[in-house]
Design a protein around this motif. Structure first.
Motif, short mmCIF file in Angstrom:
data_model
loop_
_atom_site.label_atom_id
_atom_site.label_comp_id
_atom_site.label_asym_id
_atom_site.label_seq_id
_atom_site.Cartn_x
_atom_site.Cartn_y
_atom_site.Cartn_z
N MET A 1 0.82 -1.20 0.00
CA MET A 1 0.00 0.00 0.00
C MET A 1 0.86 1.25 0.00
SD MET A 1 -3.03 1.09 -0.03
CE MET A 1 -4.21 2.26 0.51
N GLY A 2 1.96 1.24 0.77
CA GLY A 2 2.80 2.42 0.90
C GLY A 2 3.41 2.86 -0.42
N ARG A 3 3.88 1.90 -1.23
CA ARG A 3 4.49 2.25 -2.51
C ARG A 3 3.49 2.91 -3.44
NH1 ARG A 3 9.21 -1.57 -4.23
NH2 ARG A 3 10.02 -2.08 -2.19
N GLN A 4 2.25 2.51 -3.36
CA GLN A 4 1.23 3.10 -4.21
C GLN A 4 0.87 4.51 -3.75
OE1 GLN A 4 -1.90 0.27 -3.87
NE2 GLN A 4 -0.86 -1.28 -5.09
N MET A 5 1.02 4.79 -2.47
CA MET A 5 0.66 6.10 -1.94
C MET A 5 1.67 7.19 -2.30
SD MET A 5 -2.20 6.26 -0.22
CE MET A 5 -1.98 7.61 0.92
N TYR A 6 2.94 6.82 -2.57
CA TYR A 6 3.95 7.82 -2.87
C TYR A 6 3.55 8.71 -4.04
CZ TYR A 6 7.54 6.11 0.29
OH TYR A 6 8.25 5.78 1.40
N LYS A 7 2.90 8.13 -5.02
CA LYS A 7 2.56 8.93 -6.21
C LYS A 7 1.46 9.95 -5.93
CE LYS A 7 -0.48 5.36 -8.07
NZ LYS A 7 -0.66 4.41 -9.15
N PHE A 8 0.76 9.83 -4.81
CA PHE A 8 -0.30 10.78 -4.48
C PHE A 8 0.16 11.95 -3.62
CE2 PHE A 8 -2.81 6.74 -4.92
CZ PHE A 8 -3.25 7.03 -6.20
N ILE A 9 1.44 11.96 -3.21
CA ILE A 9 1.95 13.08 -2.42
C ILE A 9 1.89 14.33 -3.29
CG2 ILE A 9 4.01 14.07 -1.37
CD1 ILE A 9 4.68 11.31 -0.34
N GLY A 10 1.31 15.38 -2.75
CA GLY A 10 1.12 16.62 -3.49
C GLY A 10 -0.26 16.73 -4.13
N SER A 11 -1.05 15.66 -4.08
CA SER A 11 -2.40 15.67 -4.66
C SER A 11 -3.42 16.05 -3.59
CB SER A 11 -2.75 14.28 -5.19
OG SER A 11 -1.88 13.89 -6.21
N ARG A 12 -4.56 16.57 -4.04
CA ARG A 12 -5.67 16.85 -3.13
C ARG A 12 -6.39 15.55 -2.85
NH1 ARG A 12 -6.14 21.45 -0.35
NH2 ARG A 12 -8.39 21.35 -0.41
N ILE A 13 -6.63 15.27 -1.58
CA ILE A 13 -7.35 14.05 -1.20
C ILE A 13 -8.47 14.39 -0.23
CG2 ILE A 13 -5.30 12.60 -1.50
CD1 ILE A 13 -5.30 12.34 1.59
N LYS A 14 -9.43 13.48 -0.14
CA LYS A 14 -10.47 13.54 0.88
C LYS A 14 -10.32 12.30 1.74
CE LYS A 14 -14.12 16.10 -1.45
NZ LYS A 14 -15.51 16.06 -1.93
N ALA A 15 -10.17 12.51 3.04
CA ALA A 15 -10.06 11.40 3.99
C ALA A 15 -11.32 11.40 4.84
CB ALA A 15 -8.82 11.57 4.86
N ARG A 16 -12.07 10.32 4.75
CA ARG A 16 -13.31 10.19 5.51
C ARG A 16 -13.02 9.54 6.85
NH1 ARG A 16 -18.38 10.76 4.06
NH2 ARG A 16 -17.82 10.82 1.86
N VAL A 17 -13.60 10.12 7.90
CA VAL A 17 -13.45 9.62 9.26
C VAL A 17 -14.82 9.08 9.67
CG1 VAL A 17 -12.84 10.29 11.60
CG2 VAL A 17 -11.66 11.31 9.69
N GLY A 18 -14.82 8.10 10.56
CA GLY A 18 -16.04 7.39 10.92
C GLY A 18 -17.18 8.21 11.49
N ASP A 19 -16.92 9.39 12.04
CA ASP A 19 -17.99 10.15 12.68
C ASP A 19 -18.55 11.27 11.79
OD1 ASP A 19 -15.77 11.69 12.78
OD2 ASP A 19 -15.94 12.27 14.87
N TYR A 20 -18.80 10.97 10.53
CA TYR A 20 -19.44 11.88 9.57
C TYR A 20 -18.60 13.13 9.28
CZ TYR A 20 -23.35 8.97 10.90
OH TYR A 20 -24.15 7.90 11.17
N ARG A 21 -17.27 12.99 9.35
CA ARG A 21 -16.39 14.10 9.00
C ARG A 21 -15.55 13.72 7.80
NH1 ARG A 21 -13.09 15.83 14.07
NH2 ARG A 21 -12.97 13.59 14.31
#
Length: 136
Positions: A1-21
């Motif tokens: 998983m970590g190797r695949q994440m390197y290419k997303f550094i600098g990209s806009r992401i949305k991280a969903r958290v369990g409590d509707y945030r």
């Protein structure tokens, strides 16, 4: 998983958290536990009302945020291009020359390994025996 994440550094992401945030920001760093560092981050919170009332959303600008990987339930990449990933590690000719100098100056063979000096490392076997205390 970590190797695949390197290419997303600098990209806009949305991280969903369990409590509707949802935290939306620019991915700056991550670690093996999927802790995320987001820059220019905004938190969007959905507030659920009781019985028949309308849901409302609140937005807060937070800036630099560190999200604990344990609470992140999903990650969505908003804008990513392959060019962005390859340009991030691009070097000009001067940088390549400097890198070559740094590598060539440190290519001396490593010294041979030997056992540690006496007293360094684990204690002697006699010192590891359980000590018996005698009562008087």
């Amino acid at each position: 998983m970590g190797r695949q994440m390197y290419k997303f550094i600098g990209s806009r992401i949305k991280a969903r958290v369990g409590d509707y945030r949802v935290f939306e920001g620019t991915l700056q760093a991550f670690d093996p536990h999927m802790n995320l560092v987001l820059a220019d981050c905004e938190e969007t919170r959905t507030i659920r009302k009781k019985k028949g009332k309308k849901e409302t959303t609140e937005k807060h600008h937070l800036g630099l945020v560190i999200l604990r990987g344990m609470v992140v339930s999903s990650i969505i990449v908003e804008n990513f291009s392959e060019n962005q990933a390859t340009d991030r590690f691009a070097m000009d000719d001067t940088a390549k020359e400097n890198l070559g100098l740094a590598v060539s100056s440190s290519t001396a063979p490593a010294p041979k390994m030997s056992a540690p000096a006496q007293g360094v490392g684990a204690p002697a076997a006699d010192d590891m025996q359980p000590q018996v205390k005698r009562r008087k």
